[in-house]
Design a protein around this motif. Structure first.
Motif, PDB file in Angstrom:
ATOM      1  N   GLY B 227       0.798  -1.202   0.000  1.00  0.00           N
ATOM      2  CA  GLY B 227       0.000   0.000   0.000  1.00  0.00           C
ATOM      3  C   GLY B 227       0.831   1.252   0.000  1.00  0.00           C
ATOM      4  O   GLY B 227       2.048   1.192  -0.180  1.00  0.00           O
ATOM      5  N   VAL B 228       0.161   2.388   0.175  1.00  0.00           N
ATOM      6  CA  VAL B 228       0.875   3.670   0.181  1.00  0.00           C
ATOM      7  C   VAL B 228       0.288   4.597   1.247  1.00  0.00           C
ATOM      8  O   VAL B 228      -0.831   4.413   1.712  1.00  0.00           O
ATOM      9  N   ARG B 265      -0.816  -7.888  -1.330  1.00  0.00           N
ATOM     10  CA  ARG B 265       0.608  -7.674  -1.576  1.00  0.00           C
ATOM     11  C   ARG B 265       1.076  -8.171  -2.940  1.00  0.00           C
ATOM     12  O   ARG B 265       2.185  -7.876  -3.365  1.00  0.00           O
ATOM     13  N   ASN B 266       0.207  -8.904  -3.635  1.00  0.00           N
ATOM     14  CA  ASN B 266       0.585  -9.327  -4.986  1.00  0.00           C
ATOM     15  C   ASN B 266       0.216  -8.300  -6.045  1.00  0.00           C
ATOM     16  O   ASN B 266       0.540  -8.459  -7.210  1.00  0.00           O
ATOM     17  N   GLU B 272      -2.913   3.488 -10.616  1.00  0.00           N
ATOM     18  CA  GLU B 272      -4.333   3.836 -10.533  1.00  0.00           C
ATOM     19  C   GLU B 272      -4.567   4.942  -9.520  1.00  0.00           C
ATOM     20  O   GLU B 272      -5.374   5.843  -9.735  1.00  0.00           O
ATOM     21  N   VAL B 273      -3.853   4.869  -8.407  1.00  0.00           N
ATOM     22  CA  VAL B 273      -4.019   5.890  -7.362  1.00  0.00           C
ATOM     23  C   VAL B 273      -3.623   7.256  -7.910  1.00  0.00           C
ATOM     24  O   VAL B 273      -4.333   8.242  -7.736  1.00  0.00           O
ATOM     25  N   LEU B 290       4.148   1.753   1.741  1.00  0.00           N
ATOM     26  CA  LEU B 290       3.777   1.315   3.069  1.00  0.00           C
ATOM     27  C   LEU B 290       4.714   0.202   3.539  1.00  0.00           C
ATOM     28  O   LEU B 290       4.277  -0.885   3.846  1.00  0.00           O
ATOM     29  N   ALA B 291       6.021   0.492   3.560  1.00  0.00           N
ATOM     30  CA  ALA B 291       6.950  -0.562   3.921  1.00  0.00           C
ATOM     31  C   ALA B 291       6.831  -0.888   5.399  1.00  0.00           C
ATOM     32  O   ALA B 291       6.507  -0.040   6.213  1.00  0.00           O
ATOM     33  N   LEU B 292       7.115  -2.126   5.706  1.00  0.00           N
ATOM     34  CA  LEU B 292       7.062  -2.560   7.095  1.00  0.00           C
ATOM     35  C   LEU B 292       8.312  -2.018   7.790  1.00  0.00           C
ATOM     36  O   LEU B 292       9.424  -2.215   7.334  1.00  0.00           O
ATOM     37  N   THR B 293       8.135  -1.327   8.878  1.00  0.00           N
ATOM     38  CA  THR B 293       9.322  -0.859   9.603  1.00  0.00           C
ATOM     39  C   THR B 293       9.855  -2.003  10.441  1.00  0.00           C
ATOM     40  O   THR B 293       9.167  -2.982  10.711  1.00  0.00           O
ATOM     41  N   ILE B 294      11.093  -1.832  10.858  1.00  0.00           N
ATOM     42  CA  ILE B 294      11.700  -2.880  11.657  1.00  0.00           C
ATOM     43  C   ILE B 294      10.938  -3.069  12.977  1.00  0.00           C
ATOM     44  O   ILE B 294      10.797  -4.174  13.475  1.00  0.00           O
ATOM     45  N   GLU B 295      10.367  -1.973  13.481  1.00  0.00           N
ATOM     46  CA  GLU B 295       9.590  -2.079  14.721  1.00  0.00           C
ATOM     47  C   GLU B 295       8.386  -2.994  14.532  1.00  0.00           C
ATOM     48  O   GLU B 295       8.118  -3.881  15.325  1.00  0.00           O
TER      49      GLU B 295
END
Lengths: 255, 308
Positions: B227-228, B265-266, B272-273, B290-295
């Motif tokens: 996502g974003v 996630r695929n 489009e956004v 929307l990257a997953l942070t290490i936390e």
């Protein structure tokens, strides 16, 4: 050997940059000086009286009357002081977390133990050497026999070496220096009084207890008799202490 | 360079480390992450030869930790949890002692001390007694002692603990500078440290391996949704409905000044956004993924909120 030497250097540096070695040496010298002074004064006052009687004249002997009791007194002082010298050897490393540095270095456990033990022996040697200085004056103003004098000091050194061997062992058991000193002192006391018990023991036990007691072996050395049994006794005692230390450290890490 | 296989360590009945296998390549910096009592220190102690494992295998620099302990110890620099210092020594004397027991040849000893002092910034306190130097300097001295014999592998147990923010930054820079020449394994609680310093992480909990891998791989692998985040000039609530109507977009919510969009996630719905933003003139200011942070990654893994 180079590795052992670096441990020795470090231990000596620790002894002599903290007050501990100075205080132990100072106290030992104070007590040994006092004992020597009082014995020699007593000898000086009694010798002229003895000289007037031809029978007692034969008995005047500075080795027997001054050195022998002096060495006996010093052996007790050593028993009180040496646990304080050995108590920090492993306990402190453990408490400070520095044993992790030692035991993750390429040194073997044996090298570490031997280095620490030799460092404490060096302090003992310095202590005894300094305490001998006033005593040497008797050689200038009198003519005591040299061999019993040297054997007496050898005896003190060997006995101290045995005490320290035991002390190293107890310091490897605990991270508390007081506990280590008390345990060492307690064990030494026990070995000391073994000879008292032996008087009331019978048969083989009397022999065994007598053999185990520290002071039975010391007695003959102060009288100028060199017996290899005594040498073997003290050396094996020290070795046994170091061997137990090795086992303790080894097993603690394998637990 | 560092490898463990099915490592297990029991203290009596207590299992401190169980079935731990991971691998760190030469020249990289890896973090060992986990909550308190997860087995981080135990693992490091096994690798350094301080503690033997109950079972399993571990090798460092190609030597077996159990069979060739002496070789391994020559190749490892280790900073334990409590910095092993002798307070009555000077900084220089201490480093000299460590150099000797780590078997640095005598003619290289002086150079080794100089190098360690310089890289860790200890020049100012070189002649001082350790008991008189500050905590930050002690920690640096701990690292200097681990570096002194120029080991292939450096193991640091919580290297930045107890330092102030400026010192933390310095120590991190120092650790980063070790990349390439040395292989570093460090344990920490501070997750930001891992993102800033490490190439990869090993996450353990209660003695078990939860995840191990390069940071980028892990954050991708553990991401559930893609996502974003969007920042728009026009940010009325109707805008959210516009995005919700886009095919594939599963969620559109407001988070503070930003709008968060999620999709499977695929898929990739970014084009489009953007089109939607342009069509409706929403005034796109910023869009970031929307990257997953290490936390998030850590919490998900350690609290068991995710299955791989």
């Amino acid at each position: 050997m180079k590795a052992v030497w670096s441990i020795i250097k470090k231990e000596l540096l620790t002894y002599f940059t903290s007050p501990i070695a100075y205080i132990i040496i100072f106290t030992f010298l104070l007590l040994s000086g006092f004992f020597f002074y009082s014995l020699i004064s007593w000898f000086n006052s009694i010798a002229p009286q003895m000289a007037q009687n031809p029978y007692y004249y034969q008995q005047i002997n500075i080795n027997q009357m001054v050195f022998s009791p002096l060495f006996n007194n010093l052996s007790i002082v050593l028993m009180l002081m040496l646990p304080l010298l050995s108590m920090r050897l492993f306990s402190e490393e453990k408490k400070m977390g520095t044993e992790e540095l030692l035991f993750t270095s390429p040194l073997s456990i044996t090298q570490i133990i031997v280095g620490k033990y030799l460092a404490s022996l060096i302090v003992l040697f310095i202590m005894l050497l300094l305490s001998a200085i006033p005593v040497l004056f008797t050689f200038i103003y009198g003519n005591p026999e040299t061999v019993p004098f040297l054997l007496g000091y050898l005896g003190l050194f060997l006995m101290g070496a045995a005490f320290l061997g035991l002390g190293v062992f107890w310091s490897s058991i605990t991270e508390n220096q007081i506990v280590s000193a008390v345990l060492t002192f307690g064990t030494l006391l026990l070995f000391w009084v073994l000879s008292w018990v032996s008087y009331s023991a019978h048969g083989i036990w009397q022999g065994v207890l007598n053999y185990l007691s520290f002071f039975e072996h010391f007695d003959s050395l102060t009288r100028g008799i060199f017996d290899t049994t005594d040498l073997v006794y003290y050396l094996s005692f020290a070795f046994f202490g170091l061997f137990l230390t090795h086992s303790v450290i080894q097993s603690r890490r394998w637990r | 360079m560092i490898e463990t296989q099915h490592l297990q360590k029991k203290y009596g009945d207590l299992i401190a480390v169980e079935d731990l296998s991971f691998k760190v390549e030469a020249g990289e910096i890896w973090g060992l992450l986990g909550p308190n009592a997860a087995g981080k220190t135990t693992t490091m102690r096994i690798l350094t030869g301080y503690l033997p494992a109950t079972s399993g295998k571990a090798s460092v620099a190609g030597y077996d930790v159990f069979e060739q302990a002496e070789e391994v110890k020559k190749e490892i620099g280790y900073l334990p949890e409590t910095v092993p210092l002798y307070p009555e020594m000077t900084v220089e004397a201490y480093l000299g002692f460590v150099a000797e027991i780590k078997q640095v040849p005598k003619n290289q000893k002086k150079a080794a001390i100089d190098r360690a002092v310089e890289t860790t910034g200890l020049t100012a306190v070189r002649k001082r007694l350790i008991k008189n130097i500050s905590r930050g300097y002690r920690q640096r001295l701990g690292i200097a002692q681990a570096l002194i014999h120029n080991p292939k592998v450096i193991i640091l147990d919580e290297p930045t603990i107890g330092l102030d923010p400026a010192q933390i930054v310095e120590i991190r820079q120092l650790i980063k500078s070790l990349r390439g020449e040395h292989t570093v394994l460090l344990s920490t609680h501070i997750l930001a440290e891992v993102t800033q310093v490490c190439d990869g992480v090993v996450i353990i909990n209660e003695g078990k391996l939860m995840a191990a891998g390069r940071l980028a791989e892990l954050t991708t692998a553990y991401r559930e949704k893609d996502g974003v985040y969007l920042k728009l000039k026009k940010a009325e609530d109707e805008v959210l409905n516009l995005f919700r109507q886009l095919p594939g977009v599963e969620k559109a919510v407001r988070e503070g000044e930003e709008i968060r969009l999620e999709w499977d996630r695929n898929l990739d719905r970014r084009d489009e956004v953007i089109k939607c933003c342009l069509e409706h003139q929403l005034g796109l200011i910023e869009m970031r993924s929307l990257a997953l942070t290490i936390e998030e990654l850590y919490l998900r893994i350690v609290s068991g909120g995710i299955e791989q």
